[in-house]
Design a protein around this motif. Structure first.
Motif, PDB file in Angstrom:
ATOM      1  N   VAL A 195       1.004  -1.191  -0.015  1.00  0.00           N
ATOM      2  CA  VAL A 195      -0.020   0.016   0.161  1.00  0.00           C
ATOM      3  C   VAL A 195       0.995   1.403  -0.047  1.00  0.00           C
ATOM      4  N   SER A 196       1.201   1.596  -1.224  1.00  0.00           N
ATOM      5  CA  SER A 196       2.155   2.715  -1.573  1.00  0.00           C
ATOM      6  C   SER A 196       1.754   4.077  -1.422  1.00  0.00           C
ATOM      7  N   GLY A 197       1.952   4.887  -0.283  1.00  0.00           N
ATOM      8  CA  GLY A 197       1.268   6.170   0.220  1.00  0.00           C
ATOM      9  C   GLY A 197       1.986   7.520  -0.826  1.00  0.00           C
ATOM     10  N   GLY A 198       2.967   7.070  -1.509  1.00  0.00           N
ATOM     11  CA  GLY A 198       3.638   8.359  -2.344  1.00  0.00           C
ATOM     12  C   GLY A 198       5.242   8.209  -2.474  1.00  0.00           C
ATOM     13  N   ASN A 199       5.808   9.298  -1.938  1.00  0.00           N
ATOM     14  CA  ASN A 199       7.357   9.559  -2.172  1.00  0.00           C
ATOM     15  C   ASN A 199       8.058  10.295  -1.254  1.00  0.00           C
ATOM     16  N   SER A 200       8.978  10.918  -1.611  1.00  0.00           N
ATOM     17  CA  SER A 200       9.658  11.773  -0.539  1.00  0.00           C
ATOM     18  C   SER A 200       8.927  13.134  -0.015  1.00  0.00           C
ATOM     19  N   ALA A 201       7.705  13.199  -0.715  1.00  0.00           N
ATOM     20  CA  ALA A 201       6.916  14.298  -0.228  1.00  0.00           C
ATOM     21  C   ALA A 201       6.273  13.870   1.190  1.00  0.00           C
ATOM     22  N   ASN A 202       6.285  12.455   1.376  1.00  0.00           N
ATOM     23  CA  ASN A 202       5.560  12.052   2.673  1.00  0.00           C
ATOM     24  C   ASN A 202       6.215  12.178   3.923  1.00  0.00           C
ATOM     25  N   TYR A 203       7.231  12.609   4.030  1.00  0.00           N
ATOM     26  CA  TYR A 203       8.220  12.922   5.087  1.00  0.00           C
ATOM     27  C   TYR A 203       7.314  13.439   6.348  1.00  0.00           C
ATOM     28  N   ASN A 204       6.938  14.676   5.938  1.00  0.00           N
ATOM     29  CA  ASN A 204       6.184  15.474   7.157  1.00  0.00           C
ATOM     30  C   ASN A 204       5.046  14.694   7.729  1.00  0.00           C
ATOM     31  N   TRP A 205       4.234  14.000   6.927  1.00  0.00           N
ATOM     32  CA  TRP A 205       2.966  13.312   7.179  1.00  0.00           C
ATOM     33  C   TRP A 205       3.535  11.959   8.303  1.00  0.00           C
ATOM     34  N   LEU A 226      19.421  13.538  -1.936  1.00  0.00           N
ATOM     35  CA  LEU A 226      19.450  14.928  -1.774  1.00  0.00           C
ATOM     36  C   LEU A 226      19.249  15.065  -0.317  1.00  0.00           C
ATOM     37  N   GLY A 227      18.649  14.499   0.332  1.00  0.00           N
ATOM     38  CA  GLY A 227      18.582  14.558   1.883  1.00  0.00           C
ATOM     39  C   GLY A 227      17.382  15.122   2.167  1.00  0.00           C
ATOM     40  N   ARG A 228      16.509  15.575   1.247  1.00  0.00           N
ATOM     41  CA  ARG A 228      15.394  16.356   1.541  1.00  0.00           C
ATOM     42  C   ARG A 228      14.114  15.790   1.331  1.00  0.00           C
ATOM     43  N   GLU A 229      13.107  16.415   2.020  1.00  0.00           N
ATOM     44  CA  GLU A 229      11.668  16.094   1.876  1.00  0.00           C
ATOM     45  C   GLU A 229      11.235  16.882   0.423  1.00  0.00           C
ATOM     46  N   ALA A 230      10.030  16.368  -0.083  1.00  0.00           N
ATOM     47  CA  ALA A 230       9.951  16.967  -1.407  1.00  0.00           C
ATOM     48  C   ALA A 230       8.784  17.965  -1.401  1.00  0.00           C
ATOM     49  N   LEU A 231       8.191  18.466  -0.465  1.00  0.00           N
ATOM     50  CA  LEU A 231       7.021  19.409  -0.522  1.00  0.00           C
ATOM     51  C   LEU A 231       7.843  20.791  -0.404  1.00  0.00           C
ATOM     52  N   CYS A 232       8.541  21.038   0.642  1.00  0.00           N
ATOM     53  CA  CYS A 232       9.224  22.354   1.017  1.00  0.00           C
ATOM     54  C   CYS A 232      10.854  22.246   0.494  1.00  0.00           C
ATOM     55  N   ARG A 233      11.095  21.025   0.210  1.00  0.00           N
ATOM     56  CA  ARG A 233      12.673  20.993  -0.042  1.00  0.00           C
ATOM     57  C   ARG A 233      13.468  21.118   1.246  1.00  0.00           C
ATOM     58  N   LYS A 234      12.919  21.084   2.269  1.00  0.00           N
ATOM     59  CA  LYS A 234      13.714  21.180   3.488  1.00  0.00           C
ATOM     60  C   LYS A 234      14.762  20.020   3.834  1.00  0.00           C
TER      61      LYS A 234
END
Length: 361
Positions: A195-205, A226-234
């Motif tokens: 059950v794949s919830g997505g990608n590197s943007a899921n870090y904050n969740w 790149l060591g970053r999350e993909a929503l805000c690139r932090k």
């Protein structure tokens, strides 16, 4: 050493993989390693596998073939939903594919039967980003049909967010996907392994959730490399953000006017440029351009100003740096720039810290 080149730190790559596996593993989430941003580079892919990544995902079958021929032992997942014209290659060269079209699934079934192969499929669900995905109201009927197709094994469902529409994979979206997985399992008496919830943007969740429900898989590329999350690139705490360094060589250094002179029309990029007149300026040219990299996605490690680029040349203000012909400059990259670099043969790929990487495997 050839220039331009990109230096790839394998020890830092290994570190990021282990840290992310620990982070997401604490929530029961497995990592699928996305190799498209590295062009299916077998040396880097080997680092992923040796540090515990069991599934490698790529959007290009040619990259998957390259890794398999290099002897990289993993399950291979096709990220981009298959085209009808490539179903034979999908069945032969990949183990799993993400799917959203019934006609493609039927053809995959036929091809799998002809080749005496069972091909695993993950059905993608549309949750608002408006890229690939089956509308939720259609999932029951699609699942019913897929379960009747010989040669196919329905192993999971997934979704894609924060790519085309920039929609966040927040708690509401993940709860919707989790609830759908539970309903499908109950209705059809099946177990969904993925059950794949997505990608590197899921870090904050993930880091803010006490319960991730049925989500047990994420497809990670940007966070690993790149060591970053993909929503805000932090930056993600504890990860390296400098695995890759782009190096380019100075091929001209001269004092010239700061403003082009003559009749102005479109430049090589199709733009009509405007420049401030600052008088004479020390300028330098590097042997790299838009054919090699997305220039807006690179950041000089030195304090200089990039003036612009054509297909083969990158121009900088050299007033404060005083670089000479033959000197080199180093750049950090974002995801898009990295993707372009690994898609071109014109930039040398140079791995470093191989020994340190092997010593910690």
């Amino acid at each position: 050493m050839n220039f331009p080149r990109i230096d790839i730190d394998l020890a830092k790559t290994a570190h990021n993989i282990r840290q992310l596996k620990k982070l997401y593993g604490s929530q029961g989430i497995d990592i699928i390693g996305v190799t498209k941003v590295i062009g299916g580079n077998p040396i880097i892919a080997d680092v992923l596998v040796k540090n515990g990544i069991k599934i490698l995902a790529d959007s290009r079958i040619s990259n998957i073939i390259k890794m398999r021929r290099a002897g990289i032992k993993a399950q291979y997942l096709l990220l981009r939903t298959p085209a009808l014209s490539q179903v034979q290659e999908v069945v032969i060269h990949t183990h799993i594919s993400l799917n959203s079209e019934l006609e493609v699934l039927k053809r995959l079934s036929e091809c799998a039967l002809r080749n005496h192969i069972t091909h695993k499929v993950v059905l993608m669900v549309e949750l608002g980003d408006l890229r690939e995905g089956i509308m939720p109201s259609e999932m029951n009927s699609i699942v019913k049909e897929v379960l009747s197709m010989e040669g196919l094994d329905l192993v999971g469902i997934g979704t894609n967010l924060a790519c085309f529409g920039g929609i966040s994979p927040d708690a509401d979206k993940m709860n919707e996907l989790s609830s759908m997985a539970i309903r499908l399992e109950e209705k059809f008496k099946i177990t969904l392994a993925i059950v794949s919830g997505g990608n590197s943007a899921n870090y904050n969740w993930v880091t803010s959730s006490k319960d991730v429900g049925r989500i047990n898989s994420l497809r990670l590329g940007e966070s690993i490399f790149l060591g970053r999350e993909a929503l805000c690139r932090k930056p993600i705490p504890g990860l390296f953000t400098d695995i890759f360094t782009l190096m380019a060589e100075i091929i001209e250094a001269k004092r010239k006017p700061s403003q082009p002179y003559g009749q102005v029309y479109q430049n090589a990029n199709g733009d009509i440029p405007k420049f401030e007149n600052k008088g004479l300026m020390d300028r330098a040219i590097l042997a790299i351009g838009t054919q090699d990299v997305i220039v807006s996605g690179i950041t000089p490690k030195q304090k200089i100003t990039v003036l612009g680029a054509s297909s083969d040349h990158l121009l900088i203000d050299n007033t404060e740096t005083n670089l000479k012909v033959g000197d080199t400059m180093a750049f950090d990259l974002n995801y898009s720039a990295l993707l372009r670099i690994f898609s071109t043969p014109y930039i040398a790929k140079n791995t470093i810290n191989q020994y340190e990487c092997e010593s910690i495997l």
